[in-house]
Scaffold this active site. Structure first.
Site, PDB file in Angstrom:
ATOM      1  N   LYS A 114       0.862  -1.183   0.000  1.00 44.75           N
ATOM      2  CA  LYS A 114       0.000   0.000   0.000  1.00 44.75           C
ATOM      3  C   LYS A 114       0.897   1.231   0.000  1.00 44.75           C
ATOM      4  O   LYS A 114       1.704   1.424   0.908  1.00 44.75           O
ATOM      5  CB  LYS A 114      -0.905  -0.010   1.223  1.00 44.75           C
ATOM      6  CG  LYS A 114      -1.773   1.239   1.322  1.00 44.75           C
ATOM      7  CD  LYS A 114      -2.757   1.146   2.462  1.00 44.75           C
ATOM      8  CE  LYS A 114      -3.541   2.425   2.616  1.00 44.75           C
ATOM      9  NZ  LYS A 114      -4.526   2.350   3.690  1.00 44.75           N
ATOM     10  N   LYS A 145      -2.227  -1.528  -3.807  1.00 39.85           N
ATOM     11  CA  LYS A 145      -3.070  -0.338  -3.752  1.00 39.85           C
ATOM     12  C   LYS A 145      -2.214   0.920  -3.824  1.00 39.85           C
ATOM     13  O   LYS A 145      -1.212   0.979  -3.111  1.00 39.85           O
ATOM     14  CB  LYS A 145      -3.837  -0.359  -2.430  1.00 39.85           C
ATOM     15  CG  LYS A 145      -4.708   0.834  -2.189  1.00 39.85           C
ATOM     16  CD  LYS A 145      -5.315   0.731  -0.826  1.00 39.85           C
ATOM     17  CE  LYS A 145      -6.029   2.028  -0.519  1.00 39.85           C
ATOM     18  NZ  LYS A 145      -6.420   2.140   0.848  1.00 39.85           N
TER      19      LYS A 145
HETATM   20  C1  PBG Z   1      -7.121   3.217   5.462  1.00 39.93           C
HETATM   21  C2  PBG Z   1      -7.605   3.170   4.072  1.00 39.93           C
HETATM   22  C3  PBG Z   1      -7.478   4.180   3.109  1.00 39.93           C
HETATM   23  C4  PBG Z   1      -8.088   3.702   1.945  1.00 39.93           C
HETATM   24  C5  PBG Z   1      -8.572   2.437   2.229  1.00 39.93           C
HETATM   25  N1  PBG Z   1      -8.242   2.124   3.551  1.00 39.93           N
HETATM   26  C6  PBG Z   1      -6.969   5.555   3.181  1.00 39.93           C
HETATM   27  C7  PBG Z   1      -5.619   5.888   3.582  1.00 39.93           C
HETATM   28  O1  PBG Z   1      -4.730   5.058   3.728  1.00 39.93           O
HETATM   29  O2  PBG Z   1      -5.437   7.088   3.774  1.00 39.93           O
HETATM   30  C8  PBG Z   1      -8.169   4.448   0.642  1.00 39.93           C
HETATM   31  C9  PBG Z   1      -9.150   3.965  -0.329  1.00 39.93           C
HETATM   32  C10 PBG Z   1      -9.442   4.882  -1.443  1.00 39.93           C
HETATM   33  O3  PBG Z   1      -8.792   5.930  -1.661  1.00 39.93           O
HETATM   34  O4  PBG Z   1     -10.388   4.574  -2.172  1.00 39.93           O
HETATM   35  N2  PBG Z   1      -8.037   2.693   6.361  1.00 39.93           N
END
Ligand code: PBG
Length: 326
Positions: A195, A248
């Site tokens: 991520k 991601k």
């Molecule tokens: C964190 C989380 C995030 C997203 C999914 N889970 C945001 C982040 O890390 O700031 C982002 C998903 C998206 O942008 O669609 N719980």
């Protein structure tokens, strides 16, 4: 004049032959729809930066899940916006928290839906970071304990799968151990293994009200410039017992999806994140692009790169579009 002997165009001459040699088939079975749940009753707050997406109160969430189910989408992933936030994100680990109640309500009203829960603290903490803060930093190992507690409460509420997204070291192992010790050895873990610290999450942070109140997430999420490090993260999560590995965001990271797919034999998921969705919506609203064609091309590309599963805000639309072309 050179006359070609090999002519790949022969297999592109009409739709039938194109269908016959098509290598990638996007299917409704690949899709996971992200949904946001908030406190209250009869609430359906539009998320301005993500047209067509809403923060639902639990009662209306269940109605929406019925729609998703009717469209044939097999799974949803839930994000919660609690009424009260504090420095330890205590709503996240409460059996009476927003997610835990939402899962119970969905399992009651739409038992066929496969419910995945996001395991993280940024939506629940008043500082908006993904764990406990000690000396201005997210403390890894005390957060692991909290993640285990959160996963147990989700499993107890009836979640089918948990998906840790906080990029803490050891999060998969800690959650696997916590689940197993509490009799939830059948609950799989989909790890947000690679991520990235990405500007593509902007609209989500509005939707989930989870923007960090100080600093940013670069001390735990990955540097967009790194690819080998993603493979290291993936290896660790596989080793710790992850069942599905996620990359991601998706579109700016198709190379990562491809390399992860070549490296491991577990299913690979990719998150077509909020910014990727909202850019398409905005350009379509301006009349600059064909939304349906662009969205299907993007989703097909994510699948072609190697994703078996795609988390996407287009899931409902894509389910409809795929039906039209059947
Ligand atoms: C964190 C989380 C995030 C997203 C999914 N889970 C945001 C982040 O890390 O700031 C982002 C998903 C998206 O942008 O669609 N719980």
């Amino acid at each position: 004049m050179f006359t070609p002997y090999y002519r790949p165009r022969r297999l592109r001459r009409n739709e039938n032959i194109r269908r016959m040699v098509r290598e990638t088939q996007l299917s409704v079975n690949d899709l996971i729809f992200p949904m946001f749940v908030t406190e209250g009753k009869q609430i359906k707050n539009p998320i301005n930066s993500m047209p067509g997406n809403y923060q639902f109160s639990i009662d209306l969430l269940v109605e929406e899940v019925k729609e998703v189910q009717k469209l044939g989408v097999p799974a949803i992933i839930l994000f919660g916006i609690p009424e009260h936030k504090d420095d330890r994100g205590s709503d996240a680990t409460s059996d009476d928290g927003i997610i835990q109640r939402a899962v119970r309500a969905i399992k009651d009203g739409v038992p066929e839906m496969y419910v995945i829960t996001d395991i993280c603290f940024c939506e629940y903490t008043d500082h908006g970071h993904c764990g406990a803060i000690i000396d201005g930093d997210v403390d890894n190992d005390s957060t692991l304990k909290m993640l285990g507690e959160q996963a147990i409460t989700h499993a107890r509420a009836g979640a089918d799968m948990v998906a840790p997204s906080g990029m803490m070291d050891g999060m998969v192992g800690a959650i696997r151990e916590a689940l197993d010790d509490n009799g939830f050895e059948k609950i799989p873990i989909m790890s947000y293994a690679a991520k990235y610290s990405s500007a593509f999450y902007g609209p989500f942070r509005d939707a989930a009200e989870s923007a960090p109140q100080f600093g940013d997430r670069r001390a735990y999420q990955m540097d967009p410039a790194n690819a080998r490090e993603a493979l290291y993260e993936v290896d660790l999560d596989v080793e710790e017992g992850a069942d599905i590995i996620m990359v991601k965001p998706a579109l700016a990271y198709l190379d990562i999806i491809c390399r992860v797919k070549e490296r491991i034999d577990l299913p690979v998921a990719a998150y077509n994140v909020s910014g990727e969705f909202s850019m398409v919506k905005a350009a379509a609203k301006m009349g600059w692009i064909d939304e349906k064609k662009i969205a299907l091309e993007m989703l097909t590309s994510i699948k072609r790169a190697g994703a078996d599963l795609i988390l996407t805000y287009f899931a409902k639309d894509a389910a409809r579009w795929l039906k039209e072309t059947e």
